[in-house]
Design a protein around this motif. Structure first.
Motif, mmCIF file in Angstrom:
data_model
loop_
_atom_site.group_PDB
_atom_site.id
_atom_site.type_symbol
_atom_site.label_atom_id
_atom_site.label_comp_id
_atom_site.label_asym_id
_atom_site.label_seq_id
_atom_site.Cartn_x
_atom_site.Cartn_y
_atom_site.Cartn_z
ATOM 1 N N ILE A 97 0.846 -1.206 0.000
ATOM 2 C CA ILE A 97 0.000 0.000 0.000
ATOM 3 C C ILE A 97 0.877 1.249 0.000
ATOM 4 O O ILE A 97 0.627 2.207 -0.747
ATOM 5 C CB ILE A 97 -0.961 0.004 1.206
ATOM 6 N N TYR A 98 1.910 1.244 0.832
ATOM 7 C CA TYR A 98 2.817 2.394 0.876
ATOM 8 C C TYR A 98 3.469 2.617 -0.488
ATOM 9 O O TYR A 98 3.535 3.765 -0.982
ATOM 10 C CB TYR A 98 3.883 2.159 1.940
ATOM 11 N N LEU A 99 3.931 1.550 -1.126
ATOM 12 C CA LEU A 99 4.570 1.671 -2.442
ATOM 13 C C LEU A 99 3.567 2.148 -3.484
ATOM 14 O O LEU A 99 3.903 2.957 -4.362
ATOM 15 C CB LEU A 99 5.175 0.327 -2.850
ATOM 16 N N HIS A 100 2.334 1.640 -3.384
ATOM 17 C CA HIS A 100 1.279 2.089 -4.298
ATOM 18 C C HIS A 100 1.044 3.594 -4.149
ATOM 19 O O HIS A 100 0.950 4.320 -5.154
ATOM 20 C CB HIS A 100 -0.012 1.334 -4.020
ATOM 21 N N ASN A 101 0.975 4.062 -2.918
ATOM 22 C CA ASN A 101 0.734 5.492 -2.701
ATOM 23 C C ASN A 101 1.913 6.347 -3.147
ATOM 24 O O ASN A 101 1.726 7.489 -3.576
ATOM 25 C CB ASN A 101 0.413 5.742 -1.221
ATOM 26 N N LEU A 102 3.126 5.797 -3.045
ATOM 27 C CA LEU A 102 4.306 6.524 -3.511
ATOM 28 C C LEU A 102 4.303 6.700 -5.030
ATOM 29 O O LEU A 102 4.724 7.727 -5.543
ATOM 30 C CB LEU A 102 5.583 5.767 -3.123
ATOM 31 N N GLN A 103 3.839 5.690 -5.742
ATOM 32 C CA GLN A 103 4.018 5.671 -7.188
ATOM 33 C C GLN A 103 2.759 6.007 -7.991
ATOM 34 O O GLN A 103 2.816 6.076 -9.219
ATOM 35 C CB GLN A 103 4.475 4.269 -7.620
ATOM 36 N N LYS A 104 1.631 6.254 -7.338
ATOM 37 C CA LYS A 104 0.359 6.295 -8.060
ATOM 38 C C LYS A 104 0.264 7.435 -9.079
ATOM 39 O O LYS A 104 -0.517 7.335 -10.024
ATOM 40 C CB LYS A 104 -0.822 6.351 -7.100
ATOM 41 N N ASP A 105 1.044 8.490 -8.907
ATOM 42 C CA ASP A 105 0.986 9.600 -9.864
ATOM 43 C C ASP A 105 2.167 9.591 -10.826
ATOM 44 O O ASP A 105 2.371 10.550 -11.567
ATOM 45 C CB ASP A 105 0.953 10.943 -9.108
ATOM 46 N N ARG A 106 2.926 8.514 -10.842
ATOM 47 C CA ARG A 106 4.104 8.431 -11.704
ATOM 48 C C ARG A 106 3.785 7.744 -13.014
ATOM 49 O O ARG A 106 2.970 6.812 -13.064
ATOM 50 C CB ARG A 106 5.222 7.674 -10.986
ATOM 51 N N GLU A 107 4.469 8.151 -14.065
ATOM 52 C CA GLU A 107 4.271 7.529 -15.370
ATOM 53 C C GLU A 107 4.855 6.121 -15.421
ATOM 54 O O GLU A 107 4.404 5.278 -16.200
ATOM 55 C CB GLU A 107 4.900 8.394 -16.468
ATOM 56 N N ASP A 108 5.877 5.850 -14.614
ATOM 57 C CA ASP A 108 6.514 4.524 -14.634
ATOM 58 C C ASP A 108 5.945 3.610 -13.547
ATOM 59 O O ASP A 108 6.600 2.662 -13.107
ATOM 60 C CB ASP A 108 8.034 4.652 -14.471
ATOM 61 N N ALA A 109 4.714 3.872 -13.103
ATOM 62 C CA ALA A 109 4.115 3.094 -12.025
ATOM 63 C C ALA A 109 3.890 1.641 -12.441
ATOM 64 O O ALA A 109 3.658 1.332 -13.612
ATOM 65 C CB ALA A 109 2.783 3.716 -11.608
ATOM 66 N N VAL A 110 3.956 0.746 -11.455
ATOM 67 C CA VAL A 110 3.602 -0.660 -11.653
ATOM 68 C C VAL A 110 2.096 -0.755 -11.457
ATOM 69 O O VAL A 110 1.596 -0.761 -10.333
ATOM 70 C CB VAL A 110 4.352 -1.563 -10.648
ATOM 71 N N HIS A 111 1.355 -0.819 -12.564
ATOM 72 C CA HIS A 111 -0.093 -0.573 -12.506
ATOM 73 C C HIS A 111 -0.901 -1.697 -11.868
ATOM 74 O O HIS A 111 -2.002 -1.450 -11.384
ATOM 75 C CB HIS A 111 -0.627 -0.291 -13.913
#
Length: 361
Positions: A97-111
């Motif tokens: 969840i923490y990693l999801h919240n860190l990356q959710k607005d990034r273009e290189d996110a792990v969707h």
């Protein structure tokens, strides 16, 4: 015929679209800052041994793997009930969840990371560890919203506190370009063994065999075996064994794992000379090895520790270990009871400074 199945799975395989229930009699989540800190250190440290700025994402597939132990599942009434492993699975979910919240607005996110956290059916969201009383709390954490835990059960309070710990402990250097690489590595290269039984009886038999019947010795027990095996006089060995037992008994009055915590604190504070560098291909130093395998570290460093003759092993147990154990227990007591002259230890403990016993040593 009753089956017992064991299969190694990546975190993706274990958690994607999965649902695990917890029986009412063992549903509390009790991990503290110490356990979360060790997990974060182990995972990020292993990843950083291979990661290098400039790597292509696909190179993560060649990074080293990490084994996170086993979980035991009882499959009944069409559901998977966790018999052993809910502490790790709950903490892994909080980390995801923490990693999801860190990356959710990034273009290189792990969707597809969300699939490892929750699933949704008929508009209802349920998390991979499906406990009704935790739903509102987990939803708030996932949405990065505050949650009032006043009068909440122990598990809820610990979940919120451990999520805050993860935010504090996760290395800042992995929140930039390295973040998607770490997420890829975590879900594809970290493994657990899922042991599934098709009755509670079989599941608990497996649990007892793995935990209560001595098939897997603790590092403390293995260190004791090594030290005593090198004492040649049988009468002296019997005496040393009695002294060892009394020391360990006093230590474990503080807590189940206090003996291991003592050995780590003692050896790190008095004997460790090196620590692993945070770079690719860095080898674990004394500090790191003592934290994960202090019994092997002692054996591998016997010459540096002065363990040459039988009398040296007696000296280590009856003098060095006994002395530092007494000092450790004095410091440990000062962490929970206000002691004149050791006030700083009490205040540090109240503020969650987990390494102070090493430094105080």
């Amino acid at each position: 015929m009753r089956e017992i199945l064991g299969k190694a799975k990546t975190i993706r395989e274990l958690l994607s679209g999965a649902k695990y229930s917890i029986d009412y009699y063992q549903r509390e989540y009790r991990w503290q800052n110490k356990q979360v800190s060790e997990l974060i250190d182990d995972l990020t440290g292993r990843f950083q041994e291979d990661y290098e700025e400039g790597h292509a994402r696909e190179e993560v597939e060649k990074y080293g793997h990490y084994f996170l132990g086993s979980i035991i599942i009882s499959h009944k009434n069409g559901q998977n009930f966790i018999i052993d492993g809910q502490q790790r699975l709950t903490t892994l979910t909080l980390l995801l969840i923490y990693l999801h919240n860190l990356q959710k607005d990034r273009e290189d996110a792990v969707h597809d990371i969300e699939k490892m956290i929750f699933s949704q059916k008929y508009g209802k969201k349920s998390f991979n560890i499906d406990v009704e009383e935790r739903l509102a709390c987990m939803e708030a954490i996932f949405e990065d919203q505050p949650f009032d835990d006043t009068d909440s059960p122990e598990s809820i309070q610990n979940i919120l506190a451990r999520y805050d710990d993860i935010k504090d402990l996760f290395p800042s250097e992995l929140t930039g370009n390295a973040l998607p690489y770490f997420i890829d590595w975590l879900i594809e290269n970290v493994h657990l063994v899922e042991i599934t039984a098709y009755s509670d009886e079989d599941a608990y038999t497996i649990f007892e065999t793995m935990n209560d019947r001595g098939l897997s010795l603790t590092p403390t027990e293995m260190l004791k075996g090594y030290l005593l095996a090198n004492i040649s006089d049988s009468q002296v060995k019997t005496r040393v064994n009695g002294n060892w037992k009394r020391t360990i008994d006093r230590l474990t009055r503080f807590g189940k794992d206090e003996d291991a915590d003592f050995f780590k604190a003692w050896l790190r504070s008095q004997r460790a000379k090196t620590i692993r560098e945070r770079k690719k291909d860095a080898t674990p130093g004394d500090f790191d090895r003592i934290g994960t395998e202090f019994h092997r570290w002692v054996r591998d460093n016997r010459d540096e520790l002065g363990l040459v003759q039988s009398t040296d092993f007696v000296q280590m147990v009856e003098h060095e270990i006994a002395f530092y154990a007494r000092e450790y227990m004095k410091i440990r007591s000062a962490g929970s009871t206000f002691t004149q002259g050791l006030e700083h230890i009490f205040y540090n403990a109240q503020n969650g400074f987990t390494q102070q016993y090493v430094n105080a040593g």
